[in-house]
Design an enzyme around this catalytic site. Structure first.
Site, PDB file in Angstrom:
ATOM      1  N   ARG A  24       0.829  -1.212   0.000  1.00 19.13           N
ATOM      2  CA  ARG A  24       0.000   0.000   0.000  1.00 19.13           C
ATOM      3  C   ARG A  24       0.857   1.252   0.000  1.00 19.13           C
ATOM      4  NH1 ARG A  24      -2.765  -4.274   1.608  1.00 19.13           N
ATOM      5  NH2 ARG A  24      -5.045  -4.289   1.693  1.00 19.13           N
ATOM      6  N   GLY A  91      -1.602 -11.599  -5.207  1.00 18.83           N
ATOM      7  CA  GLY A  91      -3.033 -11.285  -5.265  1.00 18.83           C
ATOM      8  C   GLY A  91      -3.283  -9.832  -4.887  1.00 18.83           C
ATOM      9  N   SER A 164     -12.864  -9.435   2.503  1.00 16.30           N
ATOM     10  CA  SER A 164     -11.586  -9.452   1.803  1.00 16.30           C
ATOM     11  C   SER A 164     -11.044  -8.042   1.702  1.00 16.30           C
ATOM     12  CB  SER A 164     -11.767 -10.031   0.394  1.00 16.30           C
ATOM     13  OG  SER A 164     -10.710  -9.603  -0.443  1.00 16.30           O
ATOM     14  N   ASP A 312      -4.266 -15.618   6.970  1.00 18.99           N
ATOM     15  CA  ASP A 312      -2.988 -16.112   6.444  1.00 18.99           C
ATOM     16  C   ASP A 312      -2.248 -16.992   7.455  1.00 18.99           C
ATOM     17  OD1 ASP A 312      -3.463 -14.778   4.088  1.00 18.99           O
ATOM     18  OD2 ASP A 312      -2.300 -13.014   4.658  1.00 18.99           O
ATOM     19  N   LYS A 339      -6.432 -19.232  -1.976  1.00 13.47           N
ATOM     20  CA  LYS A 339      -5.173 -18.522  -1.689  1.00 13.47           C
ATOM     21  C   LYS A 339      -4.103 -18.989  -2.683  1.00 13.47           C
ATOM     22  CE  LYS A 339      -6.736 -15.999   1.623  1.00 13.47           C
ATOM     23  NZ  LYS A 339      -6.869 -14.554   1.400  1.00 13.47           N
TER      24      LYS A 339
HETATM   25  C1  S3P Z   1      -4.287  -9.070   1.861  1.00 16.77           C
HETATM   26  C2  S3P Z   1      -5.560  -9.539   2.128  1.00 16.77           C
HETATM   27  C3  S3P Z   1      -5.863 -10.963   2.349  1.00 16.77           C
HETATM   28  C4  S3P Z   1      -4.613 -11.772   2.662  1.00 16.77           C
HETATM   29  C5  S3P Z   1      -3.482 -11.438   1.740  1.00 16.77           C
HETATM   30  C6  S3P Z   1      -3.123  -9.964   1.825  1.00 16.77           C
HETATM   31  C7  S3P Z   1      -4.093  -7.629   1.627  1.00 16.77           C
HETATM   32  O1  S3P Z   1      -6.445 -11.498   1.154  1.00 16.77           O
HETATM   33  O2  S3P Z   1      -4.897 -13.138   2.608  1.00 16.77           O
HETATM   34  O3  S3P Z   1      -2.330 -12.193   2.054  1.00 16.77           O
HETATM   35  O4  S3P Z   1      -2.935  -7.158   1.614  1.00 16.77           O
HETATM   36  O5  S3P Z   1      -5.093  -6.920   1.454  1.00 16.77           O
HETATM   37  P1  S3P Z   1      -8.021 -11.408   0.855  1.00 16.77           P
HETATM   38  O6  S3P Z   1      -8.380  -9.995   0.672  1.00 16.77           O
HETATM   39  O7  S3P Z   1      -8.208 -12.213  -0.396  1.00 16.77           O
HETATM   40  O8  S3P Z   1      -8.690 -12.028   2.054  1.00 16.77           O
END
Ligand code: S3P
Length: 424
Positions: A24, A91, A164, A312, A339
């Site tokens: 971020r 992701g 999420s 996580d 995941k």
């Molecule tokens: C994250 C949110 C989570 C987490 C990922 C990092 C983030 O995923 O599992 O490792 O940085 O916003 P989800 O938003 O899919 O739950």
């Protein structure tokens, strides 16, 4: 890589910067006016993917003396990338950048590695399309590669079916470019690092329970961000300290944001001796040193609103449950299936190979603790959190454990094995 039982773990350690916060800081810095300086940035492969995507859009990002320095381009200053943006295994990069790209006056394509190409993107395509973006999954399967034609966006109130932070943050970032206030409501509050940091950068973000609203922003202002240590990385040393006999480990300067600290609550509820020392706040995020000592553990049931705060950490919680008396039930954790790997499947297969009494359920797993583990051949499926979880399980198991694909820890914790060795 091979691991076997050790006598004790002792010493002090500082885990690297938080992955979510590092991503971020780069993204918001790129969109801000002026300079952003990030210290204790996580130089893991995922966060480096974020840096390279923004460099491809004309943002100057320099690294030196432990500081990442970003010359922000402003909300409307990104250039169209001349090739596909490569988000690697991340992701977070894929979903958050899609929100930003939805508000840009150019077309782009976002793609990642083979794992990213199987992860569900409809969860962001849907709300971002409702806001007016034109997003196409190029293979028509709801996954990357995604072609994104940005445009002027409409504000929406989105009721997210999943808790999420990636979905929430993607929509909030698009909301910076919308024609009115954008609101996201989640079933349970997910990590709120975006909300905290966007406020620091000058955005108007208000939260109430699991609902957050962002006003379109005229501009963001560059900041100095010191990234706290990643509690998701600290969790491996907490577990190791609890299950390896005669251990005492001090983990310095860890982020303990209540939307991320579920693992502390669960480990303590299991009987874990964990003390928080030196509590502070850093760039709006609460931090503490964590002192952990070997403990007698018992099983717990976890589900509901705590799940997003430890999502996580479930692989390492499952490992700990094998060393706890009685039954541990993990429920409402179906997100584990999407995941970096299907973490229900992979944990059950690998822990069963070590002799654990564990079975998969539709939305989690059930573990009968107290049955000794023995070394086995573990397939990490190139999932960093699986590799680290089994490196820890092996330290309290009989015989030798071999982990296939152990190098994948570079995604979130490049020095993991070296740091572990300093405690032996
Ligand atoms: C994250 C949110 C989570 C987490 C990922 C990092 C983030 O995923 O599992 O490792 O940085 O916003 P989800 O938003 O899919 O739950």
């Amino acid at each position: 890589m091979r691991f076997s039982r050790i006598k004790r773990l002792r010493g002090e350690i500082a885990v690297p910067g938080d992955k979510s916060i590092s991503h971020r800081a780069v993204m918001f810095g790129a969109l801000a006016d002026g300079t952003t300086e990030i210290t204790n940035f996580l130089r893991g492969a995922d966060c480096l993917s974020t840096i390279s995507c923004f460099r491809q859009m004309g943002v100057s990002i320099k690294e030196g003396n432990g500081t990442v320095t970003i010359q922000g381009k402003g909300l409307y200053g990104l250039s169209a990338p001349s090739s596909w943006l490569d988000t690697g295994n991340s992701g977070t990069t894929t979903r958050l950048i899609s929100g930003i790209l939805s508000g840009q006056p150019f077309e782009s394509v976002v793609n990642g590695d083979s794992s990213i190409q199987t992860r569900p993107m409809n969860r962001i395509i849907q709300p971002l399309s409702q806001m007016g973006a034109h997003i196409t999954s190029l293979r028509g399967n709801g996954c990357a590669p995604l072609r994104i034609q940005g445009t002027g966006l409409h504000a929406i109130h989105y009721e997210s079916p999943v808790a999420s932070a990636q979905v929430k943050s993607s929509i909030l970032l698009a909301g910076l470019y919308a024609d009115g206030p954008t609101t996201v409501t989640e079933p349970y509050l997910s990590r709120n690092h975006s909300e905290i940091m966007l406020r620091m950068f000058g955005a108007d973000v208000t939260s109430s329970g699991a609902t957050v609203t962002i006003q379109p922003a005229p501009s963001l202002t560059g900041q100095r961000i010191h990234v706290p240590g990643d509690i998701s990385s600290a969790a491996y040393f907490l577990a190791a300290g609890l299950i390896v006999p005669d251990s005492e480990i001090l983990i310095k300067h860890v982020g303990v944001n209540p939307t991320r600290d579920g693992v502390l609550r669960v480990f303590r509820e299991m009987g874990g001796d964990i003390t928080l020392l030196n509590e502070k706040t850093d760039s709006g995020e609460p931090t503490a040193d964590l002192l952990v000592r070997t403990s007698d553990l018992h099983g717990v049931t976890i589900g509901g609103s705590i799940i997003p705060t430890l999502i996580d950490e479930i692989p390492i919680i499952a490992v700990l449950a094998c060393f706890a008396r009685g039954t541990t039930i993990i429920k409402n954790a179906q997100e584990l299936k999407v995941k970096e790997s299907n973490r229900i499947d992979v944990m059950v297969k690998n822990l069963s190979a070590m002799g654990a009494h564990i079975r998969a359920t539709d939305d989690g797993m059930i573990i009968e603790g107290g049955h000794p583990l023995r070394g086995a051949l573990i397939d990490s499926r190139l999932d960093h959190r699986i590799a680290m979880s089994f490196a820890i399980a092996a330290l309290a198991a009989d015989g030798e454990t071999e982990i296939k694909g152990a190098d994948c820890v570079t995604i979130s914790y490049p020095g993991f094995y070296e740091d572990l060795e300093t405690l032996m």
